[in-house]
Design an enzyme around this catalytic site. Structure first.
Site: not given
Ligand code: UD1
Ligand code: CA
Length: 448
Positions: A15, A349, A10-11, A364, A8, A78, A378
């Site tokens: 932050r 180089k 896509a997020g 050089y 995963l 997720t 030198a």
């Molecule tokens: C998630 C888990 C949480 C766990 C934590 C650990 C869920 C609902 N919760 O929370 O239980 O303790 O990870 O790190 O799964 N992502 C997508 N598409 C989306 C949403 C997220 O690709 O629509 C990806 C994000 O880029 C990331 C991963 O999924 O790589 C986790 O998503 P994130 O939003 O960070 O979940 P957490 O709130 O951390």
């Protein structure tokens, strides 16, 4: 049994406060997501499916064909993210391993253990948990009286009692594929308007199916990156892991905390790495070397028994028994043969230095070939650039270049020739000839 990894990615990673997609921020010199791919590679030869969205083009470009990409156009959680891979994978895999691109310290060995547990499981999924005092906003693992996993509750939805639970969801899962696709379609919409992958646990338990859990004992493995502070923690964790690996293979690190070794670096046994040393990129270092302190080596190949003190080397090759520094600089295309000595304030180089060549002080050397056993005095400069083009200098064997000689390229200097101190050489020098002056002219033949 066919296993496919879904990563995963896509997020947005808001932050991080960055123009660079979160998953491309480097950890020990490699994008975060590269580490996630490496771990997946330990357990499956199938190309992982990566769910991308934010910064999709940049991610694709950085990772290339190491993954199949599926774009999640809207970030609906997720569970929704995993669902995007269904049409690509349905019918084509037995198990699905889901992990996140922002957890670069999760090890392939851990995935292998999860897969082993899932293969023994008559239920549809195995999750990964950790027991920790700081919950870091992770989902909480709810177990029943028998210790069986009943649910994962996200922090935002957790009651005070659930919030007090110290067992956390790390965020990696191994699913029976056919069950997963069917379950994803039934995930309820959360109060936050997302489809949580973690709700698959509840769906399995409701149907009377067993959810297994593997519990990590190393919190470092569970570091997830949401901010630059987490990034620095991951960097430190990975650095320590890499350094321990080298030490276990017989390399001495005087101060691991100030030793920075990239993921692809190889080091031979009994080499000693002094503090404040950076070994980066595709660097290979032979056995019995002494490197540092205060040295940066990038993309270099270094032989055995070399000593490199307070120097900066990039895209250079050193044969065995080279010693250099302090304050030497090698740039791309520098090739130092066996036993070369390079002292302080030298720069080389695109040049080939033969065996036993000495470049002791302030020089050089660019676009130059130097024969064996030649001494460069030198302050010698190869004047290789006329403002438009680079020109070659060829210096023979056993030549003695006097201090402060300017060698105006193109130039060929014969074997055993000598230049007097301060010479400005604009014409080729025949072998066994001494030249002096400015511009230097031949004054006598040294040998008939
Ligand atoms: C998630 C888990 C949480 C766990 C934590 C650990 C869920 C609902 N919760 O929370 O239980 O303790 O990870 O790190 O799964 N992502 C997508 N598409 C989306 C949403 C997220 O690709 O629509 C990806 C994000 O880029 C990331 C991963 O999924 O790589 C986790 O998503 P994130 O939003 O960070 O979940 P957490 O709130 O951390
Ligand atoms: Ca996260």
């Amino acid at each position: 049994m066919k296993i496919t990894s879904i990563i995963l990615a896509a997020g947005q990673g808001t932050r991080m406060k960055s123009d660079l997609p979160k998953v491309l921020h480097p950890v020990c010199g490699k994008p975060m997501v590269w580490h996630a791919l490496q771990a997946a590679r330990v357990v499956t030869e199938e190309t992982p499916v990566m769910i991308i969205g934010h910064g999709a083009d940049q991610v694709r470009e950085a990772i290339g064909d190491a993954a199949h990409y599926v774009v999640q156009a809207e970030r609906l959680g997720t569970g929704h993210a995993v669902q995007q891979a269904e049409s690509t994978l349905k019918g084509g895999t037995d198990l699905v391993l889901v992990s996140s691109a922002d957890m670069p310290l999760l090890r392939g060995e851990t995935f292998a253990e999860m897969i082993r547990l899932q293969k023994e499981n008559d239920g549809p999924m195995t999750i990964l948990t950790i027991v920790a005092d700081d919950p870091r906003g992770f989902g909480r693992i709810v177990r029943d009286e028998d210790g069986d996993v009943k649910a994962i509750v996200e922090e935002a939805q957790a009651t005070d009692a659930e919030k007090a639970i110290r067992e956390l969801n790390v965020g990696a899962y191994c699913f029976d594929a056919e069950w997963l696709w069917e379950a994803l379609a039934r995930i309820p919409l959360s109060p936050k308007g997302e489809y949580y992958l973690t709700d698959t646990v509840g769906l399995a338990v409701e149907a009377g199916l067993r959810v297994k859990a593997l519990t990590l004992d190393d919190m470092v493995e569970a570091i997830g990156i949401n901010s630059r502070i987490h990034l620095s923690e991951a960097e430190a964790g990975m650095r320590s892991r890499v350094n321990r690996g080298h030490m276990s293979r017989g390399i001495t690190l005087i101060d691991p905390a100030s030793t920075y070794i990239g993921m692809d670096v190889e080091i031979g046994q009994d080499t000693v790495i002094q503090p404040n040393t950076f070994l980066r990129g595709e660097t290979i270092i032979g056995a019995g070397c002494e490197i540092g302190p205060n040295t940066i080596i990038t993309d270099c190949k270094i032989g055995e028994r070399c000593e490199i003190l307070s120097s900066v080397l990039e895209k250079a090759v050193l044969e065995d028994d080279v010693d250099m520094g302090p304050f030497a600089r090698l740039r791309k295309g520098a090739y130092l043969s066996k036993g070369v000595h390079m002292g302080n304030f030298g720069e080389v180089k695109d040049s080939h230095l033969g065996e036993g060549v000495k470049v002791g002080h302030f020089s050089y050397i660019g676009n130059t070939t130097i024969g064996a056993e030649t001494n460069i005095g030198a302050g010698t400069i190869t004047c290789n650039y006329d403002g438009k083009n680079k020109h070659h200098t060829e210096i023979g064997e056993a030549v003695f270049i006097g201090s402060d000689t300017m060698l105006v390229a193109p130039l060929v200097i014969g074997d055993r020739a000598r230049t007097g101190a301060g010479s400005v050489v604009t014409k080729n020098i025949k072998e066994d000839t001494l030249v002096v002056g400015m511009p230097a002219r031949a004054i006598r033949k040294l040998k008939e």
